[in-house]
Design an enzyme around this catalytic site. Structure first.
Site, PDB file in Angstrom:
ATOM      1  N   ASP A 294      -9.844  54.353  44.807  1.00  0.00           N
ATOM      2  CA  ASP A 294      -8.533  54.988  44.713  1.00  0.00           C
ATOM      3  C   ASP A 294      -8.478  56.178  45.675  1.00  0.00           C
ATOM      4  OD1 ASP A 294      -5.963  55.588  43.857  1.00  0.00           O
ATOM      5  OD2 ASP A 294      -6.448  55.371  41.735  1.00  0.00           O
ATOM      6  N   GLU A 489       1.551  59.939  37.874  1.00  0.00           N
ATOM      7  CA  GLU A 489       0.155  60.293  37.641  1.00  0.00           C
ATOM      8  C   GLU A 489       0.000  61.591  36.846  1.00  0.00           C
ATOM      9  OE1 GLU A 489      -2.765  59.198  40.607  1.00  0.00           O
ATOM     10  OE2 GLU A 489      -1.167  58.465  41.919  1.00  0.00           O
TER      11      GLU A 489
END
Length: 587
Positions: A294, A489
């Site tokens: 990621d 997020e």
């Protein structure tokens, strides 16, 4: 299945030995290898490391793809070409691809994006409901839910191919168990059966549409303590087995790439968790695809230096590193990984395995057959928007309906529509829309909830709009749209209750004062904590995050379509309080 796949690889590569490119790219050279293993054996260490490198498009200078034999480039959330149209994207991606074909081996570049609910970086693309909304459909009708997930995936692929891109970092296969987590809306449900079925359908839709899916985020991101993004999940083997079904099913469905979670399991960051990435995923579960890290996740790992962190990740099983954050990160990664091999800290066997997995994925999505996009396509077609509108309508979840006020709504002649969310494309879409965090307002083309209501009542009722709730006159009913500000997020993490916004509470006080039925529509990525406030609402509808075609909500309000959705999450009055609406509830 794997035997058939191996045969297809061999056939394709036998053909590929005669030419390196098609679709307008001239043939450069022929090769003397017939299998991917032979190709890997012909590569230098630098070329192998290049294949294991992914850089952000803004951080790569001209000729560096050829210089470093880079294997992949991505657009981070909101990172777009200067001309944010399909034509602009195709010009950019073709430019990168042409340079990759000039390398010694001519291995085509892999470009990745976060097309998580449509090709959502591109202006005027079709934005589908976020996964939480699709999960609401499945909670009400699994067959319709899986159909919606498949269609959303296939149409997203169609609009990706229009821009020259064949890899998306989607779908999320986690199941959020604490709605305070800022990525709850990226999950289909708290229910693992729904996540499993919807994940398979999303993967099939994307890959039948011609692009590669990426399962994420492995493993336990929805189980972290207090719902903390990048937090720690305490899981025994039974707990791990409980959340594996979506990944097992997606692998069986043909998913060939996977992204680990930012989070930890039992105190070990997933990006360095060899027991779970290699021993469990690759060896025990038989995953033959590749693992992409990621965004800048490597620098969150243990170790005293970036170089040590790289070694930890690669040895744990990460195959390609998203070396982002700043330009120096990918340049240092290339240098440090070669040094780690030369020093014997990372074995050549591990490198060869990683490169073979990456090449296998590239072959599976047809990159060895067709590299360049001949012509930009279209996004946001009427047909795609109609499909998205139906999904938005079907995701609606009716939670309260006192005196059957909803069935009476078409008969009302004077309707006040109020609330910031009623006429706000950005709020309907949430995060991961045009920009990473998303934003309020007319950020892209679409139909607002208000516009849908106005169209549905044209010639039948007088509709007044007042964002703050203050309007002159008397009304038969109030439609008040409340919800969350856009986020993505960690910015969406909440430490306590997810309360109604102050601006919405002020609006509601005005709405109550008219003395007529109040119908509340909530636009949110998760159940919000509403306490006892709902008792003042004659009707309460969860609209989740419906995307650009939020006008489809009016199709249900005014009788064109029925309510199908059920809540995919348990809904509590407060975070740890009494259950208001159990999982699967809906009228």
């Amino acid at each position: 299945m794997r035997k058939h796949f191996a045969a297809l690889v061999l056939i394709s590569l036998l053909l590929f030995t005669h030419t390196t490119c098609t679709s307008g790219a001239s043939a450069k050279k022929t090769y003397d290898w017939n299998t991917l293993e032979e190709l890997v054996a012909s590569m230098t260490l630098a070329e192998k490391v290049g294949q294991m490198t992914q850089a952000e498009r803004k951080d790569v200078f001209k000729t560096e793809i050829e210089q470093y034999a880079l294997g992949s480039i991505l657009s981070g959330g909101g990172s777009t070409p200067e001309v944010n149209t399909p034509k602009g994207w195709v010009a950019m991606t073709n430019g990168f691809m042409k340079e990759s074909l000039q390398t010694r081996l001519g291995i085509p570049l892999l470009y990745g994006i976060d097309a998580v609910h449509g090709n959502s970086n591109v202006l005027d693309a079709t934005i589908f409901p976020h996964n939480v909304g699709l999960g609401a459909i499945a909670a009400g009708n699994m067959e319709r839910g899986t159909e919606a997930a498949y269609t959303a995936g296939r149409l997203t692929a169609q609009e990706m191919l229009a821009t020259g891109i064949r890899w998306t970092f989607a779908p999320v296969l986690g199941n959020a168990e604490d709605v305070r987590w800022g990525r709850t809306y990226e999950c289909f449900s708290e229910d693992i059966a729904i996540v499993t079925a919807m994940g398979v359908s999303a993967v099939k839709g994307l890959q039948d549409g011609g692009v590669g899916a990426c399962m994420k985020h492995f493993l336990g991101e929805g189980q972290t303590t207090d719902g903390l993004n990048k937090g720690d999940a305490v899981l025994d083997r039974d707990g791990i087995e409980r959340i594996l079904p979506p990944y097992r099913a997606a692998i069986d469905a043909g998913a060939m790439s996977l992204m680990p979670s930012f989070s930890s399991v039992n105190g070990i960051k997933m990006h360095e968790h060899k027991e779970l990435l290699t021993d469990l995923l690759k060896d025990e579960m038989g995953f033959e695809g590749f693992i992409i890290s990621d965004w800048d996740a490597i620098q969150q790992l243990s170790g005293g230096s970036y170089k040590e962190q790289i070694g930890q990740a690669i040895n744990a099983g990460v195959d390609m590193v998203m070396a982002t954050g700043k330009r120096e990160n990918w340049l240092q990664y290339v240098q440090y990984l070669q040094e780690l091999v030369e020093e014997g800290i990372v074995s050549m066997e591990r490198i060869d395995d990683a490169v073979l997995r990456i090449l296998r994925f590239k072959q599976s999505i047809g990159l060895f057959d067709t590299q360049l996009t001949k012509k930009a396509g279209a996004v946001g077609s009427k047909a795609n928007r109609n499909a998205a509108r139906e999904m938005a309508a079907d995701s609606l979840t009716l939670l309260r309906n006192e005196n059957d006020v909803i069935s009476k709504l078409p008969s009302y002649k004077r309707i006040l529509v109020t609330g910031q969310g009623a006429h706000n494309i950005g709020m309907q879409c949430g995060g991961w829309t045009i920009t990473w965090q998303g934003s309020h307002g007319p950020i892209t083309k679409g139909t607002t909830i208000l516009e849908g209501i106005q169209a549905a009542t044209k010639g039948k009722a007088n509709v007044t709009y007042a964002s703050g709730g203050k309007a002159e006159g008397t009304f038969d009913a109030i439609i008040a749209v409340i919800g969350e500000d856009p986020y993505a997020e960690t910015d969406g993490d909440r430490s306590d209750n997810i309360n109604i916004r102050d601006v919405d509470m002020k609006m509601l006080q005005h709405a109550y004062s008219y003395g007529c039925p109040v119908i509340v529509i909530m636009v949110s990525g998760r159940p919000m904590t509403i306490g006892d406030e709902y008792e003042k609402w004659d009707a309460f509808i969860a609209a989740w995050l419906p995307g650009t075609e939020g006008g489809g909500i009016a199709d249900v309000l005014f009788g064109k379509r029925d309510f199908i959705g059920r809540t995919p999450y348990t809904w509590r009055k407060t975070i740890n309080g009494d259950v208001l609406y159990p999982f699967g509830f809906g009228l």
